[in-house]
Design a protein around this motif. Structure first.
Motif, short mmCIF file in Angstrom:
data_model
loop_
_atom_site.label_atom_id
_atom_site.label_comp_id
_atom_site.label_asym_id
_atom_site.label_seq_id
_atom_site.Cartn_x
_atom_site.Cartn_y
_atom_site.Cartn_z
N UNK A 1 2.11 1.24 13.33
CA UNK A 1 3.21 1.69 14.18
C UNK A 1 2.76 1.81 15.63
N UNK A 2 3.73 2.10 16.49
CA UNK A 2 3.44 2.37 17.89
C UNK A 2 3.57 3.86 18.22
N UNK A 3 3.58 4.70 17.20
CA UNK A 3 3.72 6.15 17.39
C UNK A 3 2.38 6.70 17.86
N UNK A 4 2.39 7.46 18.94
CA UNK A 4 1.12 8.01 19.43
C UNK A 4 1.17 9.50 19.72
N UNK A 5 2.30 10.13 19.49
CA UNK A 5 2.41 11.56 19.74
C UNK A 5 2.79 12.28 18.44
N UNK A 6 2.14 13.39 18.19
CA UNK A 6 2.38 14.16 16.97
C UNK A 6 3.84 14.61 16.88
N UNK A 7 4.42 14.99 18.00
CA UNK A 7 5.82 15.45 18.00
C UNK A 7 6.75 14.33 17.51
N UNK B 1 -1.30 8.79 10.24
CA UNK B 1 -2.69 8.94 10.66
C UNK B 1 -2.76 8.41 12.08
N UNK B 2 -2.55 9.31 13.04
CA UNK B 2 -2.52 8.91 14.45
C UNK B 2 -3.91 8.70 15.01
N UNK B 3 -4.95 9.12 14.28
CA UNK B 3 -6.33 8.90 14.73
C UNK B 3 -6.78 7.47 14.46
N UNK B 4 -6.12 6.79 13.56
CA UNK B 4 -6.43 5.39 13.26
C UNK B 4 -5.94 4.52 14.42
N UNK C 1 11.06 3.36 17.02
CA UNK C 1 9.67 3.17 16.60
C UNK C 1 9.47 1.75 16.10
N UNK C 2 8.42 1.11 16.52
CA UNK C 2 8.06 -0.20 15.98
C UNK C 2 7.14 0.01 14.79
N UNK C 3 7.37 -0.75 13.74
CA UNK C 3 6.52 -0.66 12.56
C UNK C 3 6.45 -2.03 11.90
N UNK C 4 5.32 -2.30 11.32
CA UNK C 4 5.16 -3.54 10.55
C UNK C 4 4.23 -3.25 9.39
#
Length: 73
Positions: free
Chosen positions: A8-14, A35-38, A66-69
């Motif tokens: 994904x392109x998610x980078x913020x916990x919120x 798992x935003x640390x990955x 959100x982009x996801x693949x």
């Protein structure tokens, strides 16, 4: 049990928490976590019963900005 892993392109916990709430409310039999640390900002989605349609989930996330693949092996 079916598990699908998405990049994904998610980078913020919120943002991740908002998306998790939306997934759990819309797809009742799915459990999800980020798992935003990955480096790929992984979203794991588990379905204990029924089917998990990656295409439907990707479209749903796209509608929420959100982009996801699917992350291939």
């Amino acid at each position: 049990m079916i598990v699908e892993v998405f990049k994904t392109n998610v980078n913020k916990r919120r943002q991740a928490n908002m998306l998790l709430n939306a997934i759990h409310n819309t797809f009742g039999n799915h459990k999800a976590n980020f798992d935003l640390d990955d480096c790929d900002r992984i979203l794991r989605v588990q379905c204990d019963s029924g089917t998990l349609c990656a295409h439907s989930l990707i479209n749903f996330l796209n509608e929420l900005g959100c982009r996801a693949e699917v992350l291939e092996d």
